[in-house]
Design an enzyme around this catalytic site. Structure first.
Site, short mmCIF file in Angstrom:
data_model
loop_
_atom_site.label_atom_id
_atom_site.label_comp_id
_atom_site.label_asym_id
_atom_site.label_seq_id
_atom_site.Cartn_x
_atom_site.Cartn_y
_atom_site.Cartn_z
N SER A 166 6.21 -6.59 6.79
CA SER A 166 5.65 -7.28 5.84
C SER A 166 5.41 -8.80 6.33
O SER A 166 4.62 -9.27 6.08
CB SER A 166 6.80 -7.39 4.51
OG SER A 166 7.16 -6.13 4.10
N ASP A 203 0.27 -0.12 11.29
CA ASP A 203 -0.28 -1.04 10.42
C ASP A 203 -0.58 -2.60 11.03
O ASP A 203 -1.78 -3.04 10.41
CB ASP A 203 0.79 -1.49 9.40
CG ASP A 203 0.75 -0.16 8.08
OD1 ASP A 203 -0.04 1.08 8.47
OD2 ASP A 203 1.39 -0.22 7.13
N ASN A 225 -4.06 3.47 6.62
CA ASN A 225 -3.04 3.34 5.29
C ASN A 225 -2.32 2.29 5.16
O ASN A 225 -1.08 2.32 4.58
CB ASN A 225 -2.26 4.70 5.35
CG ASN A 225 -1.84 5.21 4.11
OD1 ASN A 225 -2.18 4.74 3.08
ND2 ASN A 225 -0.86 6.25 4.00
N ARG A 240 -4.77 4.98 -3.35
CA ARG A 240 -3.71 3.79 -3.70
C ARG A 240 -4.51 2.76 -4.58
O ARG A 240 -5.57 2.04 -4.33
CB ARG A 240 -3.30 3.34 -2.70
CG ARG A 240 -2.35 4.36 -1.82
CD ARG A 240 -1.71 3.91 -0.63
NE ARG A 240 -0.65 2.87 -0.95
CZ ARG A 240 -0.10 2.13 0.25
NH1 ARG A 240 -0.39 2.49 1.56
NH2 ARG A 240 0.70 1.39 -0.06
N SER A 300 2.04 -3.45 -8.56
CA SER A 300 2.57 -3.79 -7.02
C SER A 300 2.44 -5.14 -6.96
O SER A 300 1.41 -6.07 -7.34
CB SER A 300 1.39 -3.03 -6.34
OG SER A 300 1.41 -3.72 -4.97
N SER A 301 3.57 -5.63 -6.04
CA SER A 301 3.53 -6.84 -6.14
C SER A 301 2.53 -7.53 -4.92
O SER A 301 2.06 -8.79 -4.77
CB SER A 301 4.77 -7.39 -5.54
OG SER A 301 5.39 -6.91 -4.38
N SER A 360 9.33 -6.38 -7.69
CA SER A 360 9.37 -6.55 -6.20
C SER A 360 9.29 -8.12 -6.02
O SER A 360 8.56 -8.44 -4.80
CB SER A 360 8.26 -5.90 -5.37
OG SER A 360 8.17 -4.59 -5.90
N ASP A 415 11.57 -0.65 -1.23
CA ASP A 415 11.55 0.27 -0.01
C ASP A 415 12.78 0.66 0.36
O ASP A 415 13.01 1.97 0.81
CB ASP A 415 10.78 -0.35 1.03
CG ASP A 415 9.32 -0.45 0.86
OD1 ASP A 415 8.95 0.18 -0.24
OD2 ASP A 415 8.64 -0.97 1.59
N GLU A 422 2.82 5.03 0.12
CA GLU A 422 2.20 6.02 1.21
C GLU A 422 2.03 7.46 0.84
O GLU A 422 1.23 8.23 0.91
CB GLU A 422 3.10 6.13 2.50
CG GLU A 422 2.98 5.00 3.36
CD GLU A 422 3.75 3.68 3.03
OE1 GLU A 422 4.13 3.66 1.73
OE2 GLU A 422 3.99 2.69 3.73
N ARG A 479 6.61 8.85 -3.74
CA ARG A 479 7.88 8.97 -3.14
C ARG A 479 8.96 9.39 -4.07
O ARG A 479 9.91 10.19 -3.55
CB ARG A 479 8.45 7.64 -2.65
CG ARG A 479 7.59 7.26 -1.44
CD ARG A 479 7.99 5.67 -0.90
NE ARG A 479 7.52 5.48 0.55
CZ ARG A 479 7.44 4.13 0.90
NH1 ARG A 479 7.78 3.12 0.36
NH2 ARG A 479 7.08 4.13 2.25
N HIS A 489 6.36 7.12 6.84
CA HIS A 489 7.59 6.62 7.51
C HIS A 489 8.88 6.87 7.21
O HIS A 489 9.84 7.04 7.70
CB HIS A 489 7.02 5.22 8.19
CG HIS A 489 7.03 4.27 7.26
ND1 HIS A 489 7.24 3.00 7.43
CD2 HIS A 489 6.25 4.35 6.00
CE1 HIS A 489 6.96 2.20 6.50
NE2 HIS A 489 6.29 2.98 5.67
N ARG A 490 8.96 6.16 5.99
CA ARG A 490 10.17 5.97 5.38
C ARG A 490 10.97 7.48 5.23
O ARG A 490 12.35 7.65 5.20
CB ARG A 490 10.21 5.02 4.03
CG ARG A 490 9.81 3.78 4.29
CD ARG A 490 10.21 2.66 3.29
NE ARG A 490 9.73 1.42 3.95
CZ ARG A 490 9.94 0.62 5.04
NH1 ARG A 490 10.94 1.06 5.80
NH2 ARG A 490 9.23 -0.38 5.02
N LYS A 495 4.21 4.02 11.76
CA LYS A 495 3.58 2.93 10.72
C LYS A 495 4.34 1.60 10.80
O LYS A 495 4.01 0.54 11.03
CB LYS A 495 3.76 3.33 9.22
CG LYS A 495 2.99 2.80 8.33
CD LYS A 495 2.73 3.59 7.10
CE LYS A 495 2.60 2.77 5.84
NZ LYS A 495 1.22 2.16 5.99
#
Ligand code: DC
Length: 675
Positions: A26, A52, A99, A133, A182-183, A212, A332, A360, A363, A404-405, A437
């Site tokens: 971020s 990213d 992405n 998205r 989404s923030s 967020s 996250d 992504e 989730r 990734h997460r 990512k």
């Protein structure tokens, strides 16, 4: 980075040691954009190197920013970026943003404003998932200003075209941005608006409850480092004063990623029973809201201490405590709590996580599906998830959805043995490279601080006579599985080379054993080094092989090399080749292969190898040497070459490497952790 199809984690038992985290995603992408829009040059240290950030850097380059890497002794991998100073250099471009939401949203806002005011035209696109998205709320906030934006596919989603404006942009009325999806929409707006505020203020008002918020704090914090002091009124109204324009801070450091820290905080809470897990690169002084994950981890039982740039975690209670938590502030990192929930004393409920559905991957759905594979009971709702630990854990292949997460979180499932269940199970992570990512070296870092019983670390042994193709096959298998390799012949060859160089008599067993015990070998990217000197080519020479064959008959030499060989059994697994890997060194290995080929076929292979290397020999000479060596390896008293009783025999005289690999992978499917 592991680029294998899957990565198998054997059951793990404890964690301890120090990790250094890569830079925050971020922060990295915000800093890159701010530097790219500013006047002057910004030097950025500790930037995250990931998919990213590469996407963002590539976009900035296309737009005409000068990007240079700086490699000094103190600052490896630092970058300098000379920004546009708010003036478009390139008026038309098509940007592919993969992405990376952290590139798509702010670049849309900034380039829409620049295109409108300076006659630019830009196309922004990404991978298929990026085109699913949402971005409509951001577009809806930009259009009333006078920005012209076309949807090139589905309305409300990328790809987009940003067009020149028809009239000057209008900042006289507050810009309204939705805050509850989404923030990143608000972040995008705040990062871009200073392009327009040299002579007029800009006001942003939030529709709906802002989610967020900690990410907005990061945005505001970084804007202030670039000279923009945003005034805010609660979380409803933000004002960028007239006269605000981007100014490079000169130099800026990127903190370690707090979301990435969550995996190691969880690791400490689950498995640091002896020494702590220490995290460096991000500390309790962090500007990243995801660090509030620490509070959540504490409430589940983690014992956490920390300071500027460091955090230490141990297990506090066991089992962990089940919690009921509103995760709005740590969207996250909350995913990590879902894995900690597997070790809790009841049902954990994570709520206010609707934003998981537009990340992504979806989730919530992904998490529920994969947790169930492990045996957990999961209830999912539109914005919550409830997790009850498995009664009986199941070995599972975890699908990671290019997220990734998901991959990083599920590594934590490998500690199931700690729940006291009768048999510990392995965990298979599919497509492990998706961690690229944000944390390309995640699994290497993870393996460096986790421990298990050596006998739980899988080993494949490949024994056989010289030139049977053991080395080649071991290499291919280790590439496919992400395992370490031990070419034990090299250890005998290196001892032989040291004996030749040191004029040690090949009959002096004790002196040779001492040589073997004091080898200072290192293996890196296909190179063999002895005491720092590259001996890769020399150990392969035929006369060195001949001496190796002689000294390897000496029991003391074999004994001296045993500990060294055993030390190669490291996570996540090992492929070891030689003569006695399955019989003596790793008698408990899960899969033993005895590889043979006719003497003729082996002589021919070696002949071709040597010819390709420009060395002249005769086929007859090689055949005779090889037969002599076979005889010695087979007839020596110490560890003679013979198949282990439970070895799989494979004569590959007429098989291609591909066929042999297939056969062995197939056998691994039947004997390995997922048999
Ligand atoms: O596989 P190679 O040709 O690199 O092995 C060199 C010599 O070392 C070979 O003649 C036999 C010996 N060796 C051994 O005795 N035990 C092993 N595990 C590996 C090799």
């Amino acid at each position: 980075m592991y680029s294998t199809e899957f990565l198998d984690l054997p059951p793990l038992l404890s964690a301890a040691g120090t990790v250094r985290l890569p830079g925050s995603k971020s922060i990295s992408n915000r800093v890159l954009l701010l530097a790219g829009l500013s006047e002057g040059t910004t030097v950025i240290h500790d930037l995250l190197d990931s998919d990213d950030t590469q996407v963002m850097l590539a976009a900035l380059r296309v737009l005409g920013c000068r990007v240079e890497t700086i490699d000094t002794e103190t600052a490896v991998g630092s970058l300098s970026i000379t920004g546009l100073g708010g003036r478009l250099d390139v008026l038309e471009a098509a940007l592919f943003l993969g992405n990376a939401g952290t590139a798509m949203r702010p670049l849309t806002a900034a380039l829409a404003m620049l295109a409108a005011t300076q006659n630019g035209c830009f196309e922004l696109s990404g991978v298929a998932r990026m085109h699913e998205r949402p971005i409509g709320d951001l577009v809806d906030a930009l259009r009333p200003l006078g920005c012209r934006i076309d949807y090139l596919g589905q309305p409300g989603f990328p790809p987009l075209r940003l067009l020149p404006g028809n009239q000057p942009l209008d900042l006289s009325v507050p810009i309204r941005v939705r805050g509850d999806v989404s923030s990143q929409f608000l972040t995008a707006m705040l990062l871009a608006l200073p392009l327009l505020t040299a002579h007029q203020p800009a006001v942003v008002e939030i529709d709906g409850e802002l989610i967020s918020k900690p990410y907005i704090e990061i945005t505001l914090n970084l804007l202030s480092r670039f000279g923009i002091r945003v005034q805010r009124d609660g979380w409803q109204r933000f004002v960028i004063p007239s006269g605000s324009r981007f100014q490079s801070p000169g130099t800026i450091h990127v903190e370690g990623d707090a979301s990435s820290a969550s995996y190691f905080i969880a690791l400490g809470a689950i498995a640091a029973t002896d020494r702590p897990v220490r995290i460096e690169g991000v500390g309790t002084d962090s500007i990243q809201g995801d660090l509030r994950f620490i509070e959540a981890a504490r409430s589940m039982g983690a014992e956490v201490s920390g300071g500027a740039g460091w955090i230490e975690v141990r297990r506090g209670r066991w089992p962990l405590a089940a919690i009921d938590l509103n995760c709005n502030h740590i969207p996250d990192a909350a995913m990590t709590l879902a894995l900690m929930a597997l070790y809790a004393d009841g049902t954990t409920r994570l709520s206010h996580i609707a934003s998981w559905r537009v990340k992504e991957t979806d989730r919530i759905a992904a998490m529920a599906t994969e947790l169930r594979k492990l045996g957990a009971s999961v209830v999912e709702g539109s914005d919550f998830i409830e997790i009850t630990p498995p009664a009986v854990w199941k070995a599972a292949a975890i699908h990671t959805y290019d997220d990734h997460r998901m991959a990083m979180c599920f590594s934590l499932a490998a500690f199931n043995a700690l729940t006291g269940q009768a048999s510990a199970v392995p965990v298979r992570i599919l497509d492990p490279k998706c961690v690229g990512k944000t944390f390309p070296e995640y699994f290497e870092t993870f393996f460096s601080v986790v421990q298990t019983r050596p006998e739980w670390i899988p080993v494949i042994t490949i024994d056989g006579p010289t030139a049977s193709g053991k080395g080649t096959l071991a290499g291919v298998l280790s590439d496919k599985l992400g395992y370490h390799v031990l070419d034990s012949g090299v250890l005998y060859r290196a001892t032989a080379l040291a004996a030749i160089d040191g004029h040690v008599d090949v009959a002096d067993e004790t002196a040779l054993a001492n040589l073997a015990a004091s080898l200072d070998l290192s293996f890196k990217s296909g190179q063999v080094r002895q005491a720092g000197v590259d001996v890769t080519a020399r150990v392969r020479l035929e006369d060195v092989g001949l001496v190796a064959s002689k000294i390897s008959a000496l029991p003391q030499v074999r004994q001296a090399l045993l500990t060294l060989q055993l030390s190669f059994r490291r996570l996540p697994g090992l492929v070891a080749d030689g003569r006695d890997m399955g019989t003596v060194v790793f008698p408990d290995s899960q899969l033993k292969i005895f590889l043979t080929a006719s003497a003729q076929a082996r002589a021919q292979r070696r002949f071709s190898q040597l010819a390709a290397a420009g060395l002249s020999t005769t086929l007859e000479g090689l055949l005779a040497d090889l037969q002599e060596r076979d005889a010695r390896d087979q007839n020596r008293a110490a560890a003679p070459l013979k198949p282990a009783a439970d070895a799989l025999l494979l004569d590959n005289s007429t098989m291609s490497i591909g066929d042999s690999t297939e056969t062995l992978l197939d056998a691994w499917g039947r004997h390995g952790p997922f048999a």
